[in-house]
Design an enzyme around this catalytic site. Structure first.
Site, PDB file in Angstrom:
ATOM      1  N   GLY A   1       0.758  -1.245   0.000  1.00 43.79           N
ATOM      2  CA  GLY A   1       0.000   0.000   0.000  1.00 43.79           C
ATOM      3  C   GLY A   1       0.790   1.296   0.000  1.00 43.79           C
ATOM      4  O   GLY A   1       0.198   2.376  -0.110  1.00 43.79           O
TER       5      GLY A   1
ATOM      6  N   GLU B   1       4.074  -6.830   1.659  1.00 47.77           N
ATOM      7  CA  GLU B   1       3.872  -7.304   0.287  1.00 47.77           C
ATOM      8  C   GLU B   1       3.605  -6.115  -0.632  1.00 47.77           C
ATOM      9  O   GLU B   1       2.494  -5.944  -1.141  1.00 47.77           O
ATOM     10  CB  GLU B   1       2.734  -8.340   0.230  1.00 47.77           C
ATOM     11  CG  GLU B   1       1.516  -7.958   1.052  1.00 47.77           C
ATOM     12  CD  GLU B   1       0.394  -8.986   1.036  1.00 47.77           C
ATOM     13  OE1 GLU B   1       0.630 -10.146   0.683  1.00 47.77           O
ATOM     14  OE2 GLU B   1      -0.744  -8.597   1.380  1.00 47.77           O
TER      15      GLU B   1
ATOM     16  N   CYS C   1     -12.245   4.770 -28.138  1.00 43.79           N
ATOM     17  CA  CYS C   1     -13.426   5.517 -28.531  1.00 43.79           C
ATOM     18  C   CYS C   1     -14.267   5.900 -27.316  1.00 43.79           C
ATOM     19  O   CYS C   1     -15.383   5.403 -27.146  1.00 43.79           O
ATOM     20  CB  CYS C   1     -14.221   4.684 -29.533  1.00 43.79           C
ATOM     21  SG  CYS C   1     -15.352   5.699 -30.445  1.00 43.79           S
ATOM     22  N   GLU C   2     -13.701   6.732 -26.465  1.00 44.36           N
ATOM     23  CA  GLU C   2     -14.387   7.237 -25.271  1.00 44.36           C
ATOM     24  C   GLU C   2     -13.843   8.617 -24.965  1.00 44.36           C
ATOM     25  O   GLU C   2     -12.623   8.816 -24.970  1.00 44.36           O
ATOM     26  CB  GLU C   2     -14.073   6.360 -24.044  1.00 44.36           C
ATOM     27  CG  GLU C   2     -14.623   4.990 -24.143  1.00 44.36           C
ATOM     28  CD  GLU C   2     -15.219   4.464 -22.843  1.00 44.36           C
ATOM     29  OE1 GLU C   2     -15.418   5.272 -21.900  1.00 44.36           O
ATOM     30  OE2 GLU C   2     -15.468   3.267 -22.791  1.00 44.36           O
TER      31      GLU C   2
END
Ligand code: LLP
Length: 413
Positions: free
Chosen positions: A233, A269, A339-340
């Site tokens: 994190g 991790e 295509c956005e």
């Protein structure tokens, strides 16, 4: 990366040369950066012994990347990631499998590979794991959900009212008793992960203290656990030019655990903070449009199919030109080819005037870009290259149009 004669080089190789050889869009990982990151993590945690570092393969599970990270262990979010670690030469016994909805097939597959630990994250998962055990008992951890809310994007927060981990201390203790009494399982530790892109070290300190206190209670009840995994994190801003301070991070997570349980192994991790800064993306400018407002759009040949992060999390990256990096600059929006309207890689980049054919470099894309790539719009996914000791090697070839139909080809009409 460095500049020579106005050109950007990675490991001594001009990026324009890589684009010419392998095409664009192209992702380029730097093996030396990966190795030095793994070393830095190990050194920072070795100073806080006993401790262990695993790479969260979800950030990028390409075999070429995992191979460069071989000295560390691997935390796998699926059987596929575990298989990738094994194929890259990392023994499964050094890895663990987590996930909130593991299938029996995944559990059996992980057992067959000889996975070191399975992180239980379900009310009845221990029974399913026990059924898959033949022979040596399976070491397991229990994922809990500490009462610590991380300051980060809502999609990246994994504590509080969400799907991961056991939510109360009481339920956790009862489950640990059940697990400890289940034949075929050996309960050895606790696990938590409260979110991703967390910059505040105090959050990690509080998670570690919460876990340590939970682990202490279990020990006092006679449960012989040895391992405390505080997840990953640690934030890396996409626009950062230096890595986060691992010494301070290691101290923040290790001290609370060792204060409560001096002999326990502290485990982390990290995904993003291991690989984010080890890769750059190269795109070719296809077009330049100047709007009536004066806004300049540079359209490039990649976008949300190879890096969904700006659209999904509002991630903001930097950009540069691979050559002609000097001269007057202008504000541009780097738009993708999908295509956005939301397919914008960088809203506001500062670049020398670029034209069709110029090569745009986006650094800091090593984590969760290639890993989350899709074939949206039926655009093939990009090639990935690893540079090492001044040489480039293709570690994943570019998808071809024919690859898009491979699985459908096997289906009869
Ligand atoms: N451990 C567990 C149990 C996790 O779920 C994760 C990430 C990590 C470790 C590694 O977290 P890191 O050190 O990379 O922050 N796709 C998002 C990130 C999702 C992270 C999911 N879990 C992104 O692109 O920002």
């Amino acid at each position: 990366m460095r500049v020579e004669d106005g050109r950007l080089l990675l490991d001594g190789i001009p990026l324009t040369e890589l684009a010419r050889r392998y095409g664009t869009p192209l992702y380029v990982y730097d093996a030396a950066t990966l190795r030095s990151r793994a070393r830095a993590y190990r050194d920072a945690f070795a100073a806080e012994a006993p401790a262990r570092v695993a790479y969260s393969a979800k950030a990028c599970a390409l075999l070429g990347v995992l191979r460069a990270l071989r000295p560390v262990s691997v935390s796998a979010a699926s059987l596929g990631e575990l298989e990738a670690a094994v194929r890259a030469g990392i023994p499964a016994s050094r890895c663990w499998l987590h996930g909130n909805a593991k299938t029996d097939e995944e559990i059996r597959g992980a057992r067959a590979l000889g996975v070191g630990r399975i992180v239980i994250d379900g009310e009845r998962e221990h029974e399913r794991i026990a059924r898959a055990v033949r022979g040596a008992p399976q070491r397991v951890w229990l994922r809990v959900s500490p009462d610590v809310v991380a300051e980060t994007h809502a999609h990246l927060r994994t504590s509080g009212d969400q799907k991961f981990g056991v939510l109360t201390v009481g339920r956790g203790r009862a489950l640990v008793r059940e697990i400890s009494n289940t034949r075929g399982l050996r309960f050895v530790g606790v696990h938590a992960h409260v979110g991703s892109q967390i910059a505040d070290l105090d959050t990690f300190r509080r998670v570690a203290a919460w876990l340590a206190s939970f682990a202490r209670q279990l020990r006092d009840e006679g449960v012989p656990l040895q391992e405390v995994c505080v997840g990953g994190g640690l934030a890396v801003a996409e626009t950062a030019t230096s890595d986060p301070d691992l010494t301070a991070y290691a101290r923040a997570v290790a001290a609370p655990v060792h204060d409560a349980l001096p002999d326990a192994t502290v485990i982390v991790e990290p995904g993003r903070s291991m690989v984010a800064r080890s890769a750059v993306a190269l795109y070719s400018v296809q077009d330049r449009k100047v709007r009536a407002s004066g806004r300049v759009f540079l359209a490039v040949d990649g976008g949300m199919g190879d890096n969904i992060r700006p659209a999904l999390y509002g991630a903001r990256y930097l950009a540069a030109l691979a050559e002609r990096g000097d001269g007057a600059t202008e504000h541009v929006t780097i738009a993708g080819a999908f295509c956005e309207a939301g397919d914008v890689l960088i809203e506001d980049a500062e670049l020398p005037r670029a034209e069709s054919g110029d090569l745009v470099v986006v650094p800091g894309v090593g984590a969760y870009s290639v890993a989350m790539a899709s074939q949206y719009n039926h655009r093939p996914r990009p090639a990935v290259v690893l540079v090492d000791h001044g040489r480039a090697r293709l570690i994943r070839r570019r998808e071809r149009t024919a690859d898009l139909f491979r699985l459908e080809g096997a289906v009869s009409r």
